[in-house]
Scaffold this motif. Sequence first.
Motif, PDB file in Angstrom:
ATOM      1  N   LEU A 197       5.231  -4.308  -9.730  1.00 13.16           N
ATOM      2  CA  LEU A 197       4.308  -3.590  -9.301  1.00 13.16           C
ATOM      3  C   LEU A 197       3.146  -3.299 -10.426  1.00 13.16           C
ATOM      4  O   LEU A 197       3.711  -2.656 -11.681  1.00 13.16           O
ATOM      5  CB  LEU A 197       4.354  -2.284  -8.346  1.00 13.16           C
ATOM      6  CG  LEU A 197       5.651  -2.765  -7.074  1.00 13.16           C
ATOM      7  CD1 LEU A 197       5.821  -1.616  -6.601  1.00 13.16           C
ATOM      8  CD2 LEU A 197       4.514  -3.473  -6.200  1.00 13.16           C
ATOM      9  N   LYS A 214       0.779  -1.289   0.055  1.00 15.87           N
ATOM     10  CA  LYS A 214       0.126  -0.053   0.146  1.00 15.87           C
ATOM     11  C   LYS A 214       0.813   1.343  -0.066  1.00 15.87           C
ATOM     12  O   LYS A 214       0.376   2.281  -0.267  1.00 15.87           O
ATOM     13  CB  LYS A 214      -0.935  -0.175   1.269  1.00 15.87           C
ATOM     14  CG  LYS A 214      -2.018  -1.213   1.253  1.00 15.87           C
ATOM     15  CD  LYS A 214      -3.242  -0.994   2.369  1.00 15.87           C
ATOM     16  CE  LYS A 214      -2.446  -1.366   3.654  1.00 15.87           C
ATOM     17  NZ  LYS A 214      -3.343  -1.476   4.785  1.00 15.87           N
ATOM     18  N   HIS A 215       2.134   1.100   0.446  1.00 15.04           N
ATOM     19  CA  HIS A 215       3.082   2.324   0.544  1.00 15.04           C
ATOM     20  C   HIS A 215       3.801   2.419  -0.755  1.00 15.04           C
ATOM     21  O   HIS A 215       4.811   3.290  -0.836  1.00 15.04           O
ATOM     22  CB  HIS A 215       3.985   1.979   1.677  1.00 15.04           C
ATOM     23  CG  HIS A 215       3.216   2.070   2.761  1.00 15.04           C
ATOM     24  ND1 HIS A 215       3.025   3.137   3.787  1.00 15.04           N
ATOM     25  CD2 HIS A 215       2.668   0.931   3.589  1.00 15.04           C
ATOM     26  CE1 HIS A 215       2.477   2.710   4.918  1.00 15.04           C
ATOM     27  NE2 HIS A 215       2.005   1.373   4.683  1.00 15.04           N
ATOM     28  N   THR A 216       3.703   1.668  -1.830  1.00 18.80           N
ATOM     29  CA  THR A 216       4.488   1.620  -2.957  1.00 18.80           C
ATOM     30  C   THR A 216       3.894   2.062  -4.535  1.00 18.80           C
ATOM     31  O   THR A 216       4.285   1.786  -5.322  1.00 18.80           O
ATOM     32  CB  THR A 216       4.830   0.211  -3.249  1.00 18.80           C
ATOM     33  OG1 THR A 216       3.907  -0.855  -3.588  1.00 18.80           O
ATOM     34  CG2 THR A 216       5.642  -0.186  -2.164  1.00 18.80           C
ATOM     35  N   THR A 217       2.808   2.904  -4.209  1.00 15.45           N
ATOM     36  CA  THR A 217       1.979   3.310  -5.361  1.00 15.45           C
ATOM     37  C   THR A 217       2.820   4.356  -6.504  1.00 15.45           C
ATOM     38  O   THR A 217       2.377   4.087  -7.568  1.00 15.45           O
ATOM     39  CB  THR A 217       0.983   4.318  -5.001  1.00 15.45           C
ATOM     40  OG1 THR A 217       1.571   5.432  -4.056  1.00 15.45           O
ATOM     41  CG2 THR A 217      -0.129   3.756  -4.211  1.00 15.45           C
ATOM     42  N   CYS A 218       3.947   4.939  -6.291  1.00 20.15           N
ATOM     43  CA  CYS A 218       4.841   5.459  -7.087  1.00 20.15           C
ATOM     44  C   CYS A 218       5.979   4.608  -7.496  1.00 20.15           C
ATOM     45  O   CYS A 218       6.667   5.364  -8.252  1.00 20.15           O
ATOM     46  CB  CYS A 218       5.164   6.640  -6.566  1.00 20.15           C
ATOM     47  SG  CYS A 218       3.688   7.921  -6.213  1.00 20.15           S
TER      48      CYS A 218
END
Length: 297
Positions: A297, A98-102
């Motif tokens: 991702l 959830k913390h890796t969107t970029c």
Amino acid sequence: MRIVYLEEERVSDFVSYCKKHRLEVDDSYLYDFDLREFEVSDENPTYLALNQQDEIIGTASLVMDDYHKRGKRARFRIFHSEIVDIQCYQQLLRAVLKHTTCLDKVFLFIPVVNKKLIEMIEGLNFYVERYAFLLVREDLEVPEVDLPECYELRTFRQGQDEENWRKVRNASFSTLKGSETPLTTEGVTKLLTDEDYLEGGMMVLFHQEKPVGVIRGADDEYDGAPIMNIGPVAILPEYQGRGLGRSLLRASLRFAKEKGYKQTILSVNGENERAQALYIQEGFKQVEAVVCYQYIL
């Protein structure tokens, strides 16, 4: 079992868990000084798997510092569960992603002997990116450092050589898997303040005042004993193949002897066959192998 975000009051429990299991995983970010400096932040998203007694039975923690984010990736500090259960790993992975969107991917290294963890990771659709090997050299004699005419090896000069170091390192590693992300001048400066820093251990090779090579020796520990870690060893591409890497390596080995180290250690990318051959010729022996798994991702 429940998955929770790491809160400040449980950092000491997390650190204890890391120390308990760090020999089972890649411990690059699990040294004592790393764990002493660990803090809950956006750069360190961390989740815990807890049992009914509220004890930690698993954890997933990412390293998302500036260097890794500039490469649009994150590295696992630790991804481990005491119970061999794919569902535990799935829930931890789902939470931390959830913390890796970029970002484009996350990755981790696993010792090839840890078959159970490899099975879990492959079950989560991680794929092999590359291999790396850990090599150790015992306290052997070191041949003379023989530099060609017009070359000079100097100790790193703080305030003068940061840009020289950055340019050589980045040019040398620009196509090497896992090291493509350029190092910034600030990243070079940080090397001088890291806890493993050795005064005089960073050296720059010049050819008629042009910086063409760099090498670093740093304090480390292996099998409970002090050891000097060598790396990076970098030569500008147009200067490779002239024996300069061998000269840099021997200079660092001589520095280790002067500092009283009985062993030296280094890591080499499995793709870099020329470097592997050089290290073995100079007395290093492979002691460990790790595989890098990536999750797109």
